[in-house]
Design an enzyme around this catalytic site. Sequence first.
Site, short mmCIF file in Angstrom:
data_model
loop_
_atom_site.label_atom_id
_atom_site.label_comp_id
_atom_site.label_asym_id
_atom_site.label_seq_id
_atom_site.Cartn_x
_atom_site.Cartn_y
_atom_site.Cartn_z
N ASP A 86 0.81 -1.22 0.00
CA ASP A 86 0.00 0.00 0.00
C ASP A 86 0.85 1.28 0.00
OD1 ASP A 86 -2.03 -1.90 0.47
OD2 ASP A 86 -2.04 -1.52 2.62
N GLU A 137 -11.33 -0.08 -3.26
CA GLU A 137 -10.49 0.48 -2.19
C GLU A 137 -9.29 1.19 -2.83
OE1 GLU A 137 -9.34 -2.95 0.14
OE2 GLU A 137 -8.15 -3.80 -1.48
O1 FUB Z 1 -3.18 -3.51 3.58
C1 FUB Z 1 -4.47 -3.84 4.03
C2 FUB Z 1 -5.46 -3.57 2.95
O2 FUB Z 1 -5.18 -4.37 1.81
C3 FUB Z 1 -5.46 -2.17 2.42
O3 FUB Z 1 -6.03 -1.25 3.28
C4 FUB Z 1 -6.17 -2.38 1.14
O4 FUB Z 1 -6.12 -1.33 0.26
C5 FUB Z 1 -5.48 -3.63 0.63
O5 FUB Z 1 -4.28 -3.33 -0.02
#
Ligand code: FUB
Length: 325
Positions: free
Chosen positions: A13, A234
């Site tokens: 991320d 996301e």
């Molecule tokens: O790293 C945890 C979660 O996985 C993140 O918040 C999402 O975007 C995905 O990458």
Amino acid sequence: MQRYLFPNDYMADPSVHVFNDRLYIYPSHDRDSGEAFDDDGGHFQMRDYHVLSLSGNPFEAAVTDHGVILDVNQVPWAEKQLWDSDVVEKDGLYYLIFSAKDYNGVFHLGVATSERPEGPFIPQKHPIRGSFSIDPCVFKDDDGSIYCYFGGLWGGQLQWYQSPEVLTKEGVDLGPAADRKTQLRCPADVPALPSFAVRMSDDVLQFAEAPRSVVILDVNGQPLKAGDPHRFFEASWMHKWGGKYFFSYSTGDSHLLCLAVGDNPYGPFRFQCELLQPVVGWTTHHSIVRYQNRWWLFHHDCVPSNDVTWLRSLKVKELPASLFE
Ligand code: FUB
């Protein structure tokens, strides 16, 4: 060409910014907690953040690990799961906005501050009032206004916070807001659940307004549908170039990174293209930065861990400038 940036450890991320001519990378810090894989991301049990930095060509430059900049034990309101974060600078102070679960299992966004981009960061005692879900991206516009883009479906709990109007679209009742699989159960031809954008207060510690829905339009100018493989899931990212606002994001269960463009920070944003095809590993998450007159995509995959989806590795590749013209 592409490069694994930090083979020493598992990180994911990446939120990347240029501060004082140096590239700073704010990743999540993956670890093997022993939690089994589940659809709510219970296997992502991160407990601290590091910051990395480099100067020069990202394909070659030495990467400095500045060590732990914030640990979950320092954050009074947070119990676990330090997920994606981002940093913005204002008047010489650096604000780390991060997602974590509280002691009731609910995700919120928190703020921690530092006088230096490499930290360490001191957290506020409480989460941002009215904050929810995950994956904050903080973007400073040319007039100095700071916006936060956030939200993630399923384990990121975004579906819990949709208004009754959003959950009952075109006469179709999508079910209770707290149903985490709303997007899977609902008909494919209703508008997708939106993420949120919000302007931050002058002190960058609170929301200055109620979060607004971020709508992504298809080529016909209609909101993307829930069944569209390009719908938001996301990993919001915002950058501005040539007066246009570029909103990029992950599509989650269709495993793409996508790019959309708009005329103002709140959107709507018109879908433009796929930025990245599915990588090894379930999640895909990124940031886009212009550095030394070239465009860079920072992201992660699970090749080095042999497809262990909660042990991700940071990567960088170059993007063509034509994407943003
Ligand atoms: O790293 C945890 C979660 O996985 C993140 O918040 C999402 O975007 C995905 O990458």
